[in-house]
Structures are given as C-alpha cells and as structure tokens.
Design an enzyme around this catalytic site. Structure first.
Site, mmCIF file in Angstrom:
data_model
loop_
_atom_site.group_PDB
_atom_site.id
_atom_site.type_symbol
_atom_site.label_atom_id
_atom_site.label_comp_id
_atom_site.label_asym_id
_atom_site.label_seq_id
_atom_site.Cartn_x
_atom_site.Cartn_y
_atom_site.Cartn_z
ATOM 1 N N LYS A 48 0.829 -1.208 0.000
ATOM 2 C CA LYS A 48 0.000 0.000 0.000
ATOM 3 C C LYS A 48 0.865 1.259 0.000
ATOM 4 C CE LYS A 48 -4.393 -1.244 -0.113
ATOM 5 N NZ LYS A 48 -4.357 -2.657 -0.336
ATOM 6 N N LYS A 86 -6.478 -16.174 -12.127
ATOM 7 C CA LYS A 86 -7.747 -16.368 -11.434
ATOM 8 C C LYS A 86 -8.749 -15.286 -11.829
ATOM 9 C CE LYS A 86 -7.387 -13.393 -7.488
ATOM 10 N NZ LYS A 86 -8.030 -13.133 -6.224
ATOM 11 N N LYS A 130 -11.856 -9.108 -9.372
ATOM 12 C CA LYS A 130 -12.362 -7.781 -9.707
ATOM 13 C C LYS A 130 -11.258 -6.966 -10.374
ATOM 14 C CE LYS A 130 -13.715 -6.416 -5.999
ATOM 15 N NZ LYS A 130 -14.345 -7.179 -4.942
HETATM 16 P P1 ADP Z 1 -11.189 -9.702 -5.651
HETATM 17 O O1 ADP Z 1 -9.979 -10.550 -5.983
HETATM 18 O O2 ADP Z 1 -12.218 -9.778 -6.725
HETATM 19 O O3 ADP Z 1 -10.844 -8.292 -5.247
HETATM 20 P P2 ADP Z 1 -11.401 -10.194 -2.848
HETATM 21 O O4 ADP Z 1 -9.909 -10.133 -2.768
HETATM 22 O O5 ADP Z 1 -12.195 -9.096 -2.251
HETATM 23 O O6 ADP Z 1 -11.837 -10.398 -4.370
HETATM 24 O O7 ADP Z 1 -11.833 -11.615 -2.237
HETATM 25 C C1 ADP Z 1 -12.916 -11.837 -1.405
HETATM 26 C C2 ADP Z 1 -12.966 -13.331 -1.124
HETATM 27 O O8 ADP Z 1 -13.198 -14.086 -2.330
HETATM 28 C C3 ADP Z 1 -11.666 -13.905 -0.536
HETATM 29 O O9 ADP Z 1 -11.998 -14.865 0.454
HETATM 30 C C4 ADP Z 1 -10.995 -14.572 -1.719
HETATM 31 O O10 ADP Z 1 -10.172 -15.654 -1.301
HETATM 32 C C5 ADP Z 1 -12.170 -15.055 -2.549
HETATM 33 N N1 ADP Z 1 -11.839 -15.090 -3.990
HETATM 34 C C6 ADP Z 1 -11.707 -14.013 -4.816
HETATM 35 N N2 ADP Z 1 -11.421 -14.400 -6.091
HETATM 36 C C7 ADP Z 1 -11.352 -15.767 -6.076
HETATM 37 C C8 ADP Z 1 -11.108 -16.783 -7.086
HETATM 38 N N3 ADP Z 1 -10.875 -16.464 -8.362
HETATM 39 N N4 ADP Z 1 -11.137 -18.071 -6.711
HETATM 40 C C9 ADP Z 1 -11.378 -18.420 -5.428
HETATM 41 N N5 ADP Z 1 -11.635 -17.523 -4.433
HETATM 42 C C10 ADP Z 1 -11.624 -16.216 -4.729
#
Ligand code: ADP
Ligand code: TRP
Length: 328
Positions: free
Chosen positions: A111, A194, A197
C-alpha cells in the site's frame, strides 16, 4: 461450540470467484458453527478516506450475501461500524503493537507503494483492527484466503501478547481456516490466472444472461488439439475448470471426451458453459433483485446483526477492561 468469523471489505459486487472461493463455504459453515460474518467498512477508510456512498456499498454486499444463502437466522451478519466495541479493543491492541512489526507486513508495504500520498496510521494498523474484529468475538476459526495469512499471524500474536502481558488465558488463538477439500480457485476465462475484480475478468452474480454469454464467448482458446489425450494448455484448462465447477459431471465428461478425441468444438463448449453459468446465477440474480428492492428487510437484518454482535462484543470489552484494570 467453536466460533467462526470472517469479514469482507465492501468493494463492488460479488463474482463467481468470491462465491465458489468464499461465500459458498460460509453458507455451509453456518450449519456447523456459531458464525459471525461482517462487512469491514472501517477498513475501507484506510484506502478511501472519503468513501463514495459507503452505506450503499454496504447494502449491496449485504443483499448479495443474503441472496447467496447466508441466513440471518443461523449466522450473525453485521456491519463493522455498527459495533463500536471493536474500536475500543483496537485501541488496546494498538498500545501493544510495535512499529517494527507493523511496518514489516507485506500488504502495508504494498500500500505504501500504491498510495505514497496517503500512508496513514490506519493502513499501518490494519492488522490490529483485523485482530480486534476477530478477538472481539473470541473467534477460533477464520476462513480466509492465502493472502490474509500474515494478518492472521498478527492476530494470533496480538492474542498471545495480550494474554502474556496481563497474565491471563483470555483470548483463544484464532486459526486460519481453509476448507482445503472444498476450496477452489475459480479461473479467469481470459487466458491465465484467477477470476478477480481487479483482474477485470469477473463474471458477476448480477450479470444477466446476455452479459454472461458475451463474457464466456470471448474466452481465450486455441486451434484445438491434434494428438489424442493431449495435455490442455492453460486457457483451455481454465474453461474446463470452470465447467467442472458449474456444470454436471456428464456435461464435463462429454466435452472432455471430445477434447481427448480431438473432436472438440470450442463454440459448443462455450455455449453450454454460458448456459450452465446462467442456470446457476439466475435464481441468485432474482433473489438479489428482490432483496435489493426491500430496503426495510436489509435494514432489519443489519440492525438485528448489530444488536447480536454488540451484545457479544460488550461482554468481551467488559472483561478486557477488568483485566487491564479499568472500570468494567
Ligand atoms: P477480488 O480478488 O475480486 O478483489 P477479494 O480479494 O475481495 O476479491 O476476495 C474476497 C474473497 O473471495 C476472498 O476470500 C478470496 O479468497 C475469494 N476469492 C476471490 N477471487 C477468487 C477466485 N478467483 N477463486 C477463489 N476464491 C476467490
Ligand atoms: N482483511 C480482510 C480482506 O481484505 C478483510 C477482513 C477485515 C477480515 N477484518 C477481518 C477477514 C477479520 C477475516 C477476519 O479480505
């Protein structure tokens, strides 16, 4: 009964990765444990000091959780900023949190690089606020992804340190909890990696049929295998991995056999996959729409959750005050 707790920052809508990677396991856990699920809106101030309509973002995610099956009758669902006891525990934990260890946390260093003009104390003490979230309910298990491991280690350290400094056995050490046998990584359909967002490749639970079809038809493939039973290159493997998650075994086997026989037609596979994703999302999408339209219901869930979480948190804070020497 053991207590399970997890929190999510209110950043945008839920996608299939969030659902299959996290939310689905929350839904299962609520039948087996005393569960607390909360929305970490205070944490979002560390990156967005003037959040744009934070209450709306909180409502969106609340509605989506409920639509996914998190049941307010079984689990306590609440908003972090509704439970002020968390802030008091955060204060006590910060008094025994040291600059050196906080500065060493990788997400803090990330950050610092990302927002050099706003290296605030909240960012530095993100792990103590997260520890306060966990310890306020004396949670034993915290289902989180790998990226949260360092924050979890800090939470355990703060729990142990509190017990040592005040000569008590009060806080349990919270364990990270990966539903290893059930956890899945949801792939992106854009070639590698993966779904996420920030990766810009997410299929959201609120996406309509047309949007889903468009996103799936755009998925990266290749010209097809030329030797039987060939290993699948990543983009193709990702399509199959997604199919394994949302389609029936018969469907998966059908296309897998076609692939192995070098007779695969990716267009057909994508059409089927889009259909299966839509079939999965459609009822959730409908529930999201219904719940979102019912402001009074969302408010009631948040209020009930806040009451339950605050009551539990007040017990902990009273104990902590007594342990440190303040008037309970
Ligand atoms: P993003 O990657 O979209 O910003 P977050 O980091 O806010 O999502 O993740 C929120 C939750 O969703 C966490 O517990 C994370 O491990 C899970 N998660 C996010 N993307 C995936 C994915 N592609 N596969 C499995 N779990 C995921
Ligand atoms: N830091 C977590 C994340 O970014 C969110 C979070 C805040 C959390 N407090 C928590 C997760 C307490 C589990 C327990 O995903």
């Amino acid at each position: 009964m053991e207590t399970v707790l997890s929190g999510i920052r209110p950043t945008g809508n839920l996608h299939l990765g969030n659902y299959f990677g996290a939310v689905r396991s929350f839904v299962k856990l609520q039948d087996e444990y005393e569960c607390f699920f909360f929305i970490a809106d205070w944490h979002s101030l560390t990156t967005h000091p003037r959040p744009d309509n934070i209450r709306q973002s909180v409502k969106t995610i609340l509605a989506e959780y409920l639509a996914c099956g998190i049941d307010p009758e079984k689990a306590t669902i609440y908003v972090q900023s509704d439970v002020r006891e968390v802030a008091e525990l955060y204060l006590y934990l910060n008094m025994n949190a040291y600059l050196g260890e906080l500065e060493r946390v990788t997400s803090f260093k990330d950050k610092v690089r990302k927002q050099p003009d706003n290296i605030n104390a909240g960012l530095l003490t993100y792990p103590s606020l997260m520890a306060a979230d966990i310890l306020i309910h004396k949670a034993n298990r915290v289902p989180v992804g790998k990226d949260q491991e360092q924050n979890m280690e800090m939470a355990r350290k703060f729990a142990r340190r509190f017990n040592t400094i005040y000569g008590v056995e009060y806080f349990p050490e919270p364990a990270s909890f990966h539903l290893a046998d059930r956890a899945v990584k949801v792939p992106g359909l854009d070639g590698s990696g993966k779904m996420g967002k920030s990766e810009g490749n997410a299929i959201y639970l609120i996406d309509d049929e047309k949007t889903i079809r468009k996103k799936v038809m755009k998925a990266v493939t290749d010209s097809g295998p030329t030797i039987p039973n060939a290993e699948k290159p990543e983009p193709v493997a990702n399509l199959f991995a997604m199919m394994e998650i949302v389609s029936t075994k018969d469907t998966y086997d059908h296309f897998n056999d076609k692939y192995n026989a070098c007779e695969i037609r990716y267009g057909d596979l994508k059409k089927q996959l889009a259909e299966d994703i839509n079939a999965f999302c459609a009822p959730i999408r409908k529930r999201i729409a219904d719940i979102t339209a019912d402001d009074a219901y969302i408010d009631k869930v948040a209020r009930t959750g806040a009451d339950k979480a605050s009551e539990n948190a007040a017990h902990t804070i009273n104990d902590v005050r007594r342990i440190i020497g303040f008037r309970p």
